[in-house]
Enzyme design. Structure first.
Site, mmCIF file in Angstrom:
data_model
loop_
_atom_site.group_PDB
_atom_site.id
_atom_site.type_symbol
_atom_site.label_atom_id
_atom_site.label_comp_id
_atom_site.label_asym_id
_atom_site.label_seq_id
_atom_site.Cartn_x
_atom_site.Cartn_y
_atom_site.Cartn_z
ATOM 1 N N GLU A 15 -2.918 8.101 -5.396
ATOM 2 C CA GLU A 15 -3.051 7.457 -6.711
ATOM 3 C C GLU A 15 -4.216 8.084 -7.470
ATOM 4 O OE1 GLU A 15 -3.160 3.167 -6.355
ATOM 5 O OE2 GLU A 15 -1.400 3.151 -5.072
ATOM 6 N N HIS A 52 0.037 0.503 -9.913
ATOM 7 C CA HIS A 52 -0.827 -0.375 -9.103
ATOM 8 C C HIS A 52 -1.302 -1.587 -9.916
ATOM 9 C CE1 HIS A 52 -3.526 -0.306 -5.292
ATOM 10 N NE2 HIS A 52 -3.268 -1.556 -5.655
ATOM 11 N N ARG A 75 0.833 -1.198 0.000
ATOM 12 C CA ARG A 75 0.000 0.000 0.000
ATOM 13 C C ARG A 75 0.869 1.250 0.000
ATOM 14 N NH1 ARG A 75 -3.262 -1.974 -2.040
ATOM 15 N NH2 ARG A 75 -5.449 -2.272 -1.589
HETATM 16 N N1 NAD Z 1 -0.471 -4.095 -5.278
HETATM 17 C C1 NAD Z 1 -1.617 -4.710 -5.330
HETATM 18 O O1 NAD Z 1 -2.335 -4.634 -6.326
HETATM 19 C C2 NAD Z 1 -2.053 -5.543 -4.177
HETATM 20 C C3 NAD Z 1 -2.782 -6.709 -4.415
HETATM 21 C C4 NAD Z 1 -3.197 -7.470 -3.326
HETATM 22 C C5 NAD Z 1 -2.896 -7.052 -2.045
HETATM 23 N N2 NAD Z 1 -2.213 -5.899 -1.845
HETATM 24 C C6 NAD Z 1 -1.850 -5.466 -0.505
HETATM 25 O O2 NAD Z 1 -0.853 -6.359 -0.002
HETATM 26 C C7 NAD Z 1 -0.858 -6.326 1.410
HETATM 27 C C8 NAD Z 1 -0.773 -7.735 1.977
HETATM 28 O O3 NAD Z 1 -1.905 -8.471 1.599
HETATM 29 P P1 NAD Z 1 -2.127 -9.974 2.142
HETATM 30 O O4 NAD Z 1 -3.249 -10.533 1.371
HETATM 31 O O5 NAD Z 1 -0.849 -10.701 2.215
HETATM 32 O O6 NAD Z 1 -2.613 -9.647 3.615
HETATM 33 P P2 NAD Z 1 -2.569 -10.606 4.886
HETATM 34 O O7 NAD Z 1 -3.570 -10.060 5.828
HETATM 35 O O8 NAD Z 1 -2.669 -12.025 4.489
HETATM 36 O O9 NAD Z 1 -1.112 -10.364 5.477
HETATM 37 C C9 NAD Z 1 -0.724 -9.179 6.088
HETATM 38 C C10 NAD Z 1 0.315 -9.517 7.122
HETATM 39 O O10 NAD Z 1 0.808 -8.294 7.668
HETATM 40 C C11 NAD Z 1 1.042 -8.508 9.039
HETATM 41 N N3 NAD Z 1 1.075 -7.226 9.716
HETATM 42 C C12 NAD Z 1 0.012 -6.449 10.091
HETATM 43 N N4 NAD Z 1 0.483 -5.342 10.696
HETATM 44 C C13 NAD Z 1 1.825 -5.429 10.691
HETATM 45 C C14 NAD Z 1 2.863 -4.591 11.181
HETATM 46 N N5 NAD Z 1 2.582 -3.439 11.806
HETATM 47 N N6 NAD Z 1 4.134 -4.988 11.009
HETATM 48 C C15 NAD Z 1 4.426 -6.147 10.384
HETATM 49 N N7 NAD Z 1 3.498 -7.009 9.920
HETATM 50 C C16 NAD Z 1 2.206 -6.631 10.074
HETATM 51 C C17 NAD Z 1 -0.098 -9.397 9.472
HETATM 52 O O11 NAD Z 1 0.240 -10.104 10.659
HETATM 53 C C18 NAD Z 1 -0.220 -10.344 8.281
HETATM 54 O O12 NAD Z 1 0.528 -11.519 8.470
HETATM 55 C C19 NAD Z 1 -2.114 -5.542 1.792
HETATM 56 O O13 NAD Z 1 -1.730 -4.210 2.062
HETATM 57 C C20 NAD Z 1 -2.941 -5.559 0.529
HETATM 58 O O14 NAD Z 1 -3.811 -4.473 0.442
HETATM 59 C C21 NAD Z 1 -1.782 -5.151 -2.882
HETATM 60 O O1 2HG Z 2 -8.057 -3.429 -7.704
HETATM 61 C C1 2HG Z 2 -6.863 -3.550 -7.971
HETATM 62 O O2 2HG Z 2 -6.422 -3.719 -9.092
HETATM 63 C C2 2HG Z 2 -5.843 -3.510 -6.842
HETATM 64 C C3 2HG Z 2 -6.189 -4.461 -5.776
HETATM 65 C C4 2HG Z 2 -5.174 -4.568 -4.676
HETATM 66 O O3 2HG Z 2 -4.586 -3.381 -4.340
HETATM 67 C C5 2HG Z 2 -5.791 -5.218 -3.482
HETATM 68 O O4 2HG Z 2 -5.628 -4.733 -2.369
HETATM 69 O O5 2HG Z 2 -6.433 -6.260 -3.660
#
Ligand code: NAD
Ligand code: 2HG
Length: 526
Positions: free
Chosen positions: A259, A278, A230
């Site tokens: 964004e 993104h 994020r």
């Molecule tokens: N770029 C994209 O398009 C995209 C796509 C999918 C997810 N994401 C983002 O990726 C991130 C991770 O997603 P996920 O599905 O693995 O989530 P998840 O909930 O499975 O994992 C998140 C992890 O972060 C840990 N965490 C929470 N607070 C923390 C802290 N202060 N310090 C260290 N660790 C901490 C939690 O314990 C957990 O294990 C999220 O921010 C999500 O929005 C981005």
């Molecule tokens: O919608 C998207 O393409 C981004 C999704 C991604 O940031 C998520 O948190 O799942």
């Protein structure tokens, strides 16, 4: 028919599911004011990361029942505002895990081998091999911040590429980290020792600017950092300065503080900075997964069924819900029933989870009981999302207890409501795993399925009383469908539970309590 607004690009597979139950309008790129102006017409809103669902939009969404985020992060939805309004917010926790993990790995390899800039160079007509000498990731140390779903997959693949793994995640166990081949360490050590750092944490007040000038200063001058989680977890100004000054080697960012990315120093950096708009979730497979996952949940909620990945109903995970599904209706029915028996203002509700329900996993049954209890006051406005808040705001004390030793049924629920007019209790269980039965009312054992219209009496167990009550009901043209008496001792106090075909006419309760031997009577509409 329900109406669903889709305000970001969503795969057709999701739209096809929604159209089974609703009229679907796809209107992407709406300005906040445009969305606010039309949201009042819709029962559901489906979004990706592009739409900011603010409190103002939620307030304007007077018909909204559900907001579906086709993806993981729900930081673009004002969840407290949605919860207060009883709007369920769902996401797709796993649909894009692999896509996001692979994007982070692609960023790491691109940074190591300068692939984006080498590609641009060749396409511009050059053949420059000297400027793009890279480094290997093999035997390098990768620091994974956040070892959840995405972080775990990144770790697994990186391990297979021969990397050494450090992880920082205060919420996972050492055993889990070890299973993934990671050494769990504090963030400072990770920042100091890693050659690559990849972030996979949610954006929260604790993680905002977790990576700042101070933490960047701890990194090796050869180290690179990747953020596909994020925007705002890294302080962008501090990052740009650290790369410019050579304090760190490079960075790859998929997500940004704001964004779309506007004017920014990040754009002016050379091959050591890779920027993508993104794209973490942007694979064909992930978009189909998240669209189906979220559309199915919207469809279910519009049909009155629970959602499997609601983020604002604690404890309502998909596996738990599946297991508890048959008991949720039982809890709601008992809550509604005991609330009506108690009458007046309820001050406390005790929910005792009995038998196999006496586990932490049954907590949603307490919420379902509250939903039932508040139904008479709030009708359709109360749901699993806001039941606890509504109870708190009404000053209802909720006491949850467990008794695994009660074994009359596999699992049963006992609810006791105390209000301004006294205390009443009901117990219920499921027969044949799905048929709801009342098994106790105010301490008197009975065994009746609840029905839409019911009458309960507390009376003295003596000859003739049933006949007198029957005649009285008959004189008011009330037809009795079934009747059962529950008593503890012969000719002592007893409870009578009657199912009747129609609502009890006004004024009849005061006549019923005039029958000799009947002390109290309660009418219940379920
Ligand atoms: N770029 C994209 O398009 C995209 C796509 C999918 C997810 N994401 C983002 O990726 C991130 C991770 O997603 P996920 O599905 O693995 O989530 P998840 O909930 O499975 O994992 C998140 C992890 O972060 C840990 N965490 C929470 N607070 C923390 C802290 N202060 N310090 C260290 N660790 C901490 C939690 O314990 C957990 O294990 C999220 O921010 C999500 O929005 C981005
Ligand atoms: O919608 C998207 O393409 C981004 C999704 C991604 O940031 C998520 O948190 O799942």
């Amino acid at each position: 028919m329900s109406k669903v607004l889709v305000s970001d690009p969503i795969d057709q597979a999701g739209i096809d599911i929604l159209t089974q139950v609703a009229t679907v309008d796809v209107k992407t790129g709406l300005k906040p004011a445009e969305l606010t102006a039309i949201i009042g017409e819709y029962d559901a809103l489906m979004i990706r990361s592009g739409t900011q669902v603010t409190e103002e939009i939620i307030q304007a969404g007077t018909q909204l029942k559900i907001i579906g985020r086709a993806g993981v992060g729900v930081d673009n939805v004002d969840i407290p505002a949605a919860t207060r309004r009883g709007i369920v917010v769902v996401n797709s926790p796993e649909g894009n895990t692999i896509a996001a993990a692979e994007h982070a790995l692609a960023m790491m390899l691109s940074l190591s081998r300068h692939i984006p800039d080498a590609n641009a160079s060749v396409k511009s007509g050059e053949w420059d091999r000297k400027s793009f000498v890279g480094v290997e990731v093999y035997k390098k140390t990768l620091g994974v911040v956040g070892l959840g779903k995405i972080g775990s997959h990144v770790a697994t693949v990186a391990k297979a590429m021969g990397m050494k793994l450090l992880a920082y995640d205060p919420f996972i166990s050492t055993e889990r980290a070890e299973q993934l081949g990671c050494q769990l360490v504090e963030i400072d050590l990770l920042m100091q020792q890693a050659d690559y750092i990849t972030l996979h944490i949610p954006k929260t007040p604790q993680t905002t600017h977790l990576i700042n000038a101070t933490t960047l200063a701890k990194m090796k001058p050869t180290a690179r950092i990747i953020n596909c989680a994020r925007g705002g977890i890294i302080d962008e100004a501090a990052l740009a300065a650290a790369i410019k000054s050579g304090q760190i080697k490079g960075a790859a960012l998929d997500v940004f503080e704001s964004e779309p990315l506007g004017e920014s120093d990040l754009r002016s950096l050379g091959k050591e900075m890779i920027l993508t708009p993104h794209l973490g979730a942007s694979t064909t497979e992930a978009q189909v997964n998240v669209a189906i996952d979220v559309a199915e949940q919207i469809r279910d909620v519009l049909l009155g069924l629970p959602a499997r990945s609601a983020v604002n109903i604690p404890g309502f995970g998909p596996d738990v819900l599946e297991e508890l599904k048959p008991y949720m209706q039982l809890a709601e029915t008992l809550g509604n029933l005991v609330g009506q028996l108690a009458g007046g203002r309820v001050e406390s509700l005790t929910v005792r989870l009995q038998g196999e329900l006496a586990t932490n996993k049954s907590q949603p049954l307490v919420v379902a009981s509250l939903k039932g209890l508040l139904y008479q006051a709030l009708r359709e406005r109360v749901n699993y999302v806001n039941a606890s808040i509504e109870a708190k705001e009404r000053g209802i004390r909720v006491i949850e207890t467990r008794d695994a030793s009660v074994r009359d049924y596999a699992g049963s629920l006992h609810l006791e409501a105390t209000g301004t007019l006294g205390t009443h209790s009901v117990t219920g269980a499921l027969l044949g795993d799905k048929e709801i039965h009342l098994t106790d009312v105010d301490g008197f054992p009975i065994n009746v399925p609840p029905s839409k219209y019911m009458l309960f009496t507390l009376h003295r167990d003596m000859p003739g009383i049933i006949g007198k009550l029957g005649s009285l009901l008959g004189s008011f043209n009330v037809n009795i469908a079934s009747m059962q008496v529950g008593r503890k001792i012969v000719r002592g106090d007893a409870v009578m539970a009657l199912s009747i075909d129609d609502p009890l006419p006004d004024g009849i309760l005061s006549e019923i309590v005039k029958v000799a031997g009947i002390r109290d009577a309660y009418t219940v509409n379920l």
